[in-house]
Design a protein around this motif. Sequence first.
Motif, PDB file in Angstrom:
ATOM      1  N   THR A 185     -72.185 -95.648  46.851  1.00 39.30           N
ATOM      2  CA  THR A 185     -73.438 -94.898  46.769  1.00 39.30           C
ATOM      3  C   THR A 185     -73.913 -94.848  45.318  1.00 39.30           C
ATOM      4  N   ASP A 191     -78.823 -98.999  41.121  1.00 38.69           N
ATOM      5  CA  ASP A 191     -79.830-100.035  41.344  1.00 38.69           C
ATOM      6  C   ASP A 191     -81.216 -99.411  41.506  1.00 38.69           C
ATOM      7  N   ALA A 192     -81.284 -98.309  42.288  1.00 34.29           N
ATOM      8  CA  ALA A 192     -82.583 -97.656  42.503  1.00 34.29           C
ATOM      9  C   ALA A 192     -83.171 -97.202  41.164  1.00 34.29           C
ATOM     10  N   VAL A 195     -84.256-100.285  39.190  1.00 31.85           N
ATOM     11  CA  VAL A 195     -85.475-100.857  39.788  1.00 31.85           C
ATOM     12  C   VAL A 195     -86.688-100.041  39.350  1.00 31.85           C
TER      13      VAL A 195
ATOM     14  N   SER B  43     -73.396 -87.877  52.086  1.00 27.64           N
ATOM     15  CA  SER B  43     -73.085 -89.300  51.979  1.00 27.64           C
ATOM     16  C   SER B  43     -74.047 -89.998  51.026  1.00 27.64           C
ATOM     17  N   TYR B  44     -75.190 -89.366  50.734  1.00 31.72           N
ATOM     18  CA  TYR B  44     -76.094 -89.976  49.760  1.00 31.72           C
ATOM     19  C   TYR B  44     -76.678 -88.920  48.833  1.00 31.72           C
ATOM     20  N   PRO B  45     -75.942 -88.556  47.795  1.00 38.35           N
ATOM     21  CA  PRO B  45     -76.425 -87.539  46.860  1.00 38.35           C
ATOM     22  C   PRO B  45     -77.741 -87.970  46.213  1.00 38.35           C
ATOM     23  N   ARG B  68     -85.071-101.493  47.672  1.00 35.53           N
ATOM     24  CA  ARG B  68     -84.265-101.089  46.514  1.00 35.53           C
ATOM     25  C   ARG B  68     -84.765 -99.798  45.856  1.00 35.53           C
ATOM     26  N   SER B  69     -85.680 -99.089  46.501  1.00 33.29           N
ATOM     27  CA  SER B  69     -86.047 -97.764  45.978  1.00 33.29           C
ATOM     28  C   SER B  69     -84.988 -96.765  46.441  1.00 33.29           C
ATOM     29  N   LEU B  70     -85.051 -95.568  45.910  1.00 38.67           N
ATOM     30  CA  LEU B  70     -84.049 -94.557  46.254  1.00 38.67           C
ATOM     31  C   LEU B  70     -84.035 -94.293  47.760  1.00 38.67           C
ATOM     32  N   TRP B  72     -85.100 -96.245  50.126  1.00 39.55           N
ATOM     33  CA  TRP B  72     -84.665 -97.459  50.846  1.00 39.55           C
ATOM     34  C   TRP B  72     -83.142 -97.500  50.914  1.00 39.55           C
ATOM     35  N   TRP B  73     -82.500 -97.242  49.760  1.00 45.43           N
ATOM     36  CA  TRP B  73     -81.045 -97.234  49.722  1.00 45.43           C
ATOM     37  C   TRP B  73     -80.498 -96.074  50.566  1.00 45.43           C
ATOM     38  N   ARG B  76     -80.626 -96.985  54.193  1.00 40.64           N
ATOM     39  CA  ARG B  76     -79.563 -97.938  54.535  1.00 40.64           C
ATOM     40  C   ARG B  76     -78.218 -97.237  54.597  1.00 40.64           C
ATOM     41  N   HIS B  77     -77.992 -96.359  53.634  1.00 42.04           N
ATOM     42  CA  HIS B  77     -76.683 -95.707  53.563  1.00 42.04           C
ATOM     43  C   HIS B  77     -76.499 -94.739  54.738  1.00 42.04           C
ATOM     44  N   THR B  81     -73.769 -96.131  57.146  1.00 36.08           N
ATOM     45  CA  THR B  81     -72.441 -95.557  56.948  1.00 36.08           C
ATOM     46  C   THR B  81     -72.302 -94.185  57.603  1.00 36.08           C
TER      47      THR B  81
END
Lengths: 459, 360
Positions: A185, A191-192, A195, B43-45, B68-70, B72-73, B76-77, B81
């Motif tokens: 994470t 990466d974010a 970017v 799971s995604y702070p 690849r923006s916050l 977006w990630w 996905r996460h 997950t």
Amino acid sequence: MKATAIIAIAVVVVVVGAGVGAAIYMNNNNKDSTDYSNVNSKLMVRGNANGDFTVDGDDLSIVDKVIAGDLKKEDYPLADANNDGDVNDADKEQIQNMIDHKEGMTIYVISLNSEGNETTVSVKYPLRNVVVYATNMEMPCVYCNGGKYIAGYFTKSYATAEKSFNAEAVDLEGQQRTINDAAWTNFTNLDASLVAKGTPIGALLVDYSGIAQITESRMSDLNESGIPMISYTSADATDELTTVLTLGYLFGGDCEKMGLDYAKIGWDVKDKIKEKTDALEKKKSYICGTMFIYICGKTSSFNTSATTAGGVAYATLNAGFDSKYTKNSTKMASTEALSNYTDADVFINNRSMDWGLDADAKKDLIIETWDHSNSGTSSRVYFNGWEDKLFYINNLLPGGVKLAYMAHAMYGDLFDREWADGILKQYIDLGTLPLEGQTLDSILAFIQFSDYKAAAGIA
Amino acid sequence: MEQTDDKAGIIREYHHQIFRKVIVFIASVLGIIFFVGLFSIDSYPGIDLRETYEIIWNHIIGNSYEPRSLYWWADRHIWGTAMPHIIVAILAGVSLAVCGTLMQSLMGNPLADPYSTGISSGACFGAVSAIVMGAVVFGFSNQYGIVVNAFIGAMIPALLIIYLSSRIRMTPATLILLGTAISYFFNSLITYMMVTTDADTLKSAYMWQIGSLDGMSWESIPIMLVVTILGSVFVVFAANKLNVMSLGENSAKSLGIDVQQFRTICLAVMAIMTSVIVAFTGIIGFVGLVSPHIVRLLVGSDNKFVLPISMAFGALLLLVADYLAFQLSNIPVGVVMSVIGSPIFLILIIYHTKSKGAVY
């Protein structure tokens, strides 16, 4: 009674159906991880048509000959510089761009994928903002002086050897052998944020021995985001040279020169070892170890390095040993684990040891290594009777140095200690940043029994 | 006038009872939604609770974010997950609670749970033989071998009991005694394998027994989902018969139920549901035992209501335990479930013996 029988049959059908379904489904997910490198090249980029250490006019002329039909395309797989499956004028243009070091161009890099097969990944030139995983990939990255381009790392354990990491690099808080979900994470968060600044992660660099940490879902993350993963078996001494050369090329500038100079020393060492050991009637057999009391299987990178250093893997001589130690590393089951294999000539134990040591620290490290406590039992007990055949080699050192000390361990009469020390001195003098300011005395490169006795004050 | 008042009072009480059941059900579902959000945040702070629900909702309706923006990630996460983990927890909670309710009604025994027939020991035997000896059915490797072995192992006691039920007169007591005997048998084999292996393998085998939801992916879900849905639908439709079975075997027979046949069918359904869940997650205790008890305390013992509410409550209970496990350095959920399950069970027993609620 009849109903019960029908139910029983139904249950069996469900169970067998589920089993067969699961078998088909899950077998589709089994991966063959035994297929290894086929491309015989030093610099692992498309466009390096002749497979040497650089991209230059020679590669252009090969492409010309392939286009003219004088050479076969199949014999020069890297002539397809733009990875479009054909060799034509577009490849000439790509190679010319590579010769000109054109900024912003795409370079097609040969790398290993998750299954250990060669694949091509595209990266922007020059490569910047890399994230590194595992020491065996971090060291090549810093050896070509590319530490300044590291944007993040999952683990960093060696303060002096890895001091040239970019000071701004983000600690993604993984562990030495694990990338947990939180660390992944952190990687995606990094990466974010990059970017958002317009400077995204350029590539994830992974030592292939840690590839299991790039799980299917993480690989999917990389594929979907377009972050290239570059992976090599960089724990192997020869592949480490290729890794340093290729990373140096991709970083460009001074890194390219450093990568080439670094690799050349290693290739010279390889050639010298080959020249002297090829003539031998009987080669020495070795067992490799790591983490003090773990024995390496014959396909481990430590073993392939020792073979390059002129030895013969003991596993190829003793089928019983081979069948017992199939994994990359297997912990000795008892202090008697080696008792059946005393006919092996040497035991080469690999340990990563940071440098910048003074005399006392060096002495302490020798004793601690030789006498390491493995859950209360000293390594000396495991290696009882092997003292004169046991050698520790510093795994953080350049591949060429490791090969030299391995060759010395096996063939002390052909490759003396001074020669191996001399190779290390060449790397120190080269100006590679991890060794900056070091001397032969501040690095613990090689330990044998006599070193231990001297350090421990044993007569 | 008095009769009208009584009737109105009864109707009021009936509405009150229905309202209570609806409230418990809705509270459980809302609890699940809340913990889905908490899980996703953890799971995604970097995103808050509102953003989490927004991301989940946008994914469901097909909206996407700038690559690849916050967000977006995060999307996905969460969906790659966290969500498989959450869904497996929900499915396991639902299945185990349904099976617990089924077993307790079928056996007329408050101590019955999905593992009473020895399924857990069989599954454990299968998994441990894969881990320790590498003895894998169908030649699977790694975790798949363990899953398949555990499933086959779990089905052995289930099939044995179903077979015996056609050969001997099977009372609830006989069933539980048979389950106990089978458990002892498998446990002895498991113990033998575990004492003869090395420390690392022993740890792996032991960890499997504790039960964990770690490493769950979407691949694990289809089989669990299908079995849980089909099994749950069957049990919900059988709720009336289960109510009759709770009155005792003789009463059920006198009301026209083929007790033997019904029990065999229920055992088969329960065995498949439990085996599939255990094969993927290991042995997570207490969910099947405690959830039906708590729900009965809150809404009474009518299985028409107990079953769906237990499903929601079981899912919530396992999600809460899993969330706590995640917070406590990712320890296996089975450990947390036992830690919180034991005192809850103790309180229930004390509460029950004080006759504060007519649970049965």
